[in-house]
Write a protein that holds these residues in place. Structure first.
Motif, mmCIF file in Angstrom:
data_model
loop_
_atom_site.group_PDB
_atom_site.id
_atom_site.type_symbol
_atom_site.label_atom_id
_atom_site.label_comp_id
_atom_site.label_asym_id
_atom_site.label_seq_id
_atom_site.Cartn_x
_atom_site.Cartn_y
_atom_site.Cartn_z
ATOM 1 N N GLN A 222 0.801 -1.252 -0.012
ATOM 2 C CA GLN A 222 -0.171 -0.026 -0.118
ATOM 3 C C GLN A 222 0.945 1.365 0.103
ATOM 4 O OE1 GLN A 222 -3.117 0.403 2.774
ATOM 5 N NE2 GLN A 222 -3.885 -1.721 2.427
ATOM 6 N N LYS A 223 1.828 1.261 0.721
ATOM 7 C CA LYS A 223 2.828 2.504 0.886
ATOM 8 C C LYS A 223 3.450 2.685 -0.442
ATOM 9 C CE LYS A 223 6.572 4.671 3.299
ATOM 10 N NZ LYS A 223 7.282 4.938 2.254
ATOM 11 N N ALA A 224 3.705 1.611 -1.240
ATOM 12 C CA ALA A 224 4.481 1.878 -2.658
ATOM 13 C C ALA A 224 3.496 2.448 -3.625
ATOM 14 C CB ALA A 224 4.799 0.304 -3.149
ATOM 15 N N LEU A 225 2.263 1.976 -3.418
ATOM 16 C CA LEU A 225 1.104 2.639 -4.274
ATOM 17 C C LEU A 225 0.795 4.007 -3.766
ATOM 18 C CD1 LEU A 225 -0.681 2.564 -6.536
ATOM 19 C CD2 LEU A 225 -2.385 1.344 -5.053
ATOM 20 N N PHE A 226 1.007 4.338 -2.612
ATOM 21 C CA PHE A 226 0.768 5.650 -1.930
ATOM 22 C C PHE A 226 1.812 6.489 -2.490
ATOM 23 C CE2 PHE A 226 -1.049 7.492 2.237
ATOM 24 C CZ PHE A 226 -1.518 8.558 1.581
ATOM 25 N N ASP A 227 2.947 6.105 -2.392
ATOM 26 C CA ASP A 227 4.250 6.805 -3.022
ATOM 27 C C ASP A 227 4.052 7.379 -4.395
ATOM 28 O OD1 ASP A 227 6.364 7.799 -1.211
ATOM 29 O OD2 ASP A 227 6.829 5.528 -0.588
ATOM 30 N N LYS A 228 3.589 6.342 -5.168
ATOM 31 C CA LYS A 228 3.636 6.426 -6.346
ATOM 32 C C LYS A 228 2.420 7.528 -6.887
ATOM 33 C CE LYS A 228 2.945 3.816 -10.925
ATOM 34 N NZ LYS A 228 1.964 4.890 -11.649
ATOM 35 N N ILE A 229 1.188 7.634 -6.082
ATOM 36 C CA ILE A 229 0.201 8.486 -6.378
ATOM 37 C C ILE A 229 0.693 10.143 -6.136
ATOM 38 C CG2 ILE A 229 -1.864 9.042 -5.697
ATOM 39 C CD1 ILE A 229 -2.830 6.327 -5.548
ATOM 40 N N LEU A 230 1.428 9.887 -4.845
ATOM 41 C CA LEU A 230 2.013 11.503 -4.333
ATOM 42 C C LEU A 230 3.032 11.983 -5.257
ATOM 43 C CD1 LEU A 230 2.074 10.458 -0.549
ATOM 44 C CD2 LEU A 230 0.230 11.424 -1.862
ATOM 45 N N ALA A 231 3.722 11.031 -5.979
ATOM 46 C CA ALA A 231 4.832 11.402 -6.745
ATOM 47 C C ALA A 231 4.279 11.909 -7.979
ATOM 48 C CB ALA A 231 5.899 10.447 -7.080
ATOM 49 N N ASP A 232 3.081 11.408 -8.473
ATOM 50 C CA ASP A 232 2.382 12.098 -9.567
ATOM 51 C C ASP A 232 1.614 13.434 -9.628
ATOM 52 O OD1 ASP A 232 3.582 10.083 -11.109
ATOM 53 O OD2 ASP A 232 1.594 8.821 -11.060
ATOM 54 N N VAL A 233 1.489 13.969 -8.387
ATOM 55 C CA VAL A 233 0.904 15.178 -8.161
ATOM 56 C C VAL A 233 1.610 16.616 -8.026
ATOM 57 C CG1 VAL A 233 -1.223 14.209 -7.587
ATOM 58 C CG2 VAL A 233 0.277 15.018 -5.843
ATOM 59 N N PRO A 234 1.247 17.572 -8.479
ATOM 60 C CA PRO A 234 2.165 18.861 -8.210
ATOM 61 C C PRO A 234 2.395 19.097 -6.686
ATOM 62 C CG PRO A 234 0.399 19.338 -9.786
ATOM 63 C CD PRO A 234 0.160 17.979 -9.076
ATOM 64 N N ALA A 235 3.589 19.882 -6.397
ATOM 65 C CA ALA A 235 3.871 20.331 -5.210
ATOM 66 C C ALA A 235 2.724 21.330 -4.640
ATOM 67 C CB ALA A 235 5.125 21.036 -5.072
ATOM 68 N N GLY A 236 2.278 21.189 -3.281
ATOM 69 C CA GLY A 236 1.184 22.070 -2.663
ATOM 70 C C GLY A 236 -0.283 21.609 -3.131
ATOM 71 N N THR A 237 -0.377 20.375 -3.482
ATOM 72 C CA THR A 237 -1.747 19.615 -3.869
ATOM 73 C C THR A 237 -2.109 19.219 -2.233
ATOM 74 O OG1 THR A 237 -1.210 18.873 -5.871
ATOM 75 C CG2 THR A 237 -2.653 17.574 -4.664
#
Length: 334
Positions: free
Chosen positions: A47-62
């Motif tokens: 779950q953490k790996a998928l969480f990381d992947k999602i977060l890495a795909d959104v702009p800073a300040g989201t």
């Protein structure tokens, strides 16, 4: 149409919306904004790996609206993970009708506090500051804070109320209410750690200044120009780094910061210019009385002493603060 509706009377209450649809409070806002919806933890590697992947795909300040599993452990790990990706949290899993509240009008009720505070003449006393917790919790403004605000003893003692500057967009009607009904002894300040809940040391150095600069307007527009900062790494409270202090100084330009939730209090001047007062948390009147009595016992009385007490909002009320203050001697100044 007479037979389209069935009217029943009985001795059992109808089920609440929470019983019908657990954690459905934020659903309307997610649908209205066509937001991505997911529920992932940080303690399970997959779950953490998928969480990381999602977060890495959104702009800073989201913004991340909702909350985490595993109670405080999930909170600490989750906020740190999001901070690592330059994303801030708005705890909103119990926020009702956010779609409606975000559409209300900001009327700018009440005068904003001045950025330039006149320095009072200090005496050789123990100066006590009271600050309610939970300003990192967006929905707290809708529920528990409103209950505390209705306490008949509010306004009798100076209190800092941590709140969210993001009410300016998310729930202007609530912000209007608090500002228009505040007394001279009620000070709204920015909850952890300014424009949203995040841990500044965990936030990348290359994006933190821009984020603080972007959200600084919310602190000014709401009058919450004093930030209360929580700063955790690996589930531990840590000192503010030099780069974080500089970022706050340059972009929020606060008169000072309130910091952490500790088993001790203290004041220091960081970078030679920024006053930072460490908060010692209490959950009962007796806790406060003991801390202040101990402070007095160790105080030489030859200079002012500053004590910042954090009030656990789930346990304490303004009435408790009045009771605590009334129990103090003349050497204390709230």
């Amino acid at each position: 149409m007479w037979n389209q509706f069935k009217v029943l009377a009985g001795n059992e209450a109808p089920p609440s919306s929470e019983q019908k649809e657990p954690y459905g409070y934020l659903r309307d806002y997610a649908v209205a904004n066509k937001a991505m919806v997911f529920w992932l933890g940080t303690n399970t590697p997959e779950q953490k790996a998928l969480f990381d992947k999602i977060l890495a795909d959104v702009p800073a300040g989201t913004p991340y609206l909702g909350w985490f599993s595993n109670d405080t452990e999930g909170e600490f790990n989750g906020v740190e993970l999001l901070s690592n990706h330059s994303i801030y949290v708005l705890a909103a899993d119990w926020f009702s009708n956010l779609t409606v509240f975000s559409g209300t009008e900001n009327k700018g009720q009440g005068p904003l506090p001045s950025d330039k505070v006149k320095t009072p003449k200090l005496e050789n006393k123990i100066y006590v500051t009271y600050t309610f917790s939970e300003g990192d919790n967006f929905q707290y403004n809708q529920h528990r804070m409103r209950n505390l605000w209705d306490d008949p003893n509010r306004g009798k003692v100076p209190i800092n109320w941590t709140s969210s500057p993001m009410l300016y967009d998310g729930a202007p009607a609530m912000l209007n209410y608090y500002r228009s009904t505040a007394t001279a002894n009620d000070q709204l300040i920015a909850g952890p750690s300014g424009g949203g809940y995040f841990y500044p040391n965990a936030w990348p150095e290359n994006t933190l200044p821009a984020f603080l600069k972007k959200t600084s307007s919310y602190l000014k527009k709401t009058g919450m120009t004093v930030p209360y900062v929580l700063n955790r790494v690996a589930n531990q409270n840590v000192p503010l780094s030099d780069s974080v202090v500089k970022a706050y100084e340059d972009n929020y330009r606060p008169n000072g910061l309130l910091l952490s939730w500790e088993d001790h209090f203290g004041v220091e001047i960081l970078n030679g210019n920024l006053p930072v007062s460490t908060i010692q948390g209490i959950s009962t009147v007796q806790d406060g009385q003991k801390i202040l009595a101990d402070a007095k016992a160790k105080w030489d009385g030859k200079s002012p002493l500053f004590v910042s007490l954090g009030l656990l909002a789930w346990n304490m009320t303004p009435t408790d603060v009045v009771k605590l203050t009334d129990s103090l001697g003349p050497e204390y100044q709230p």
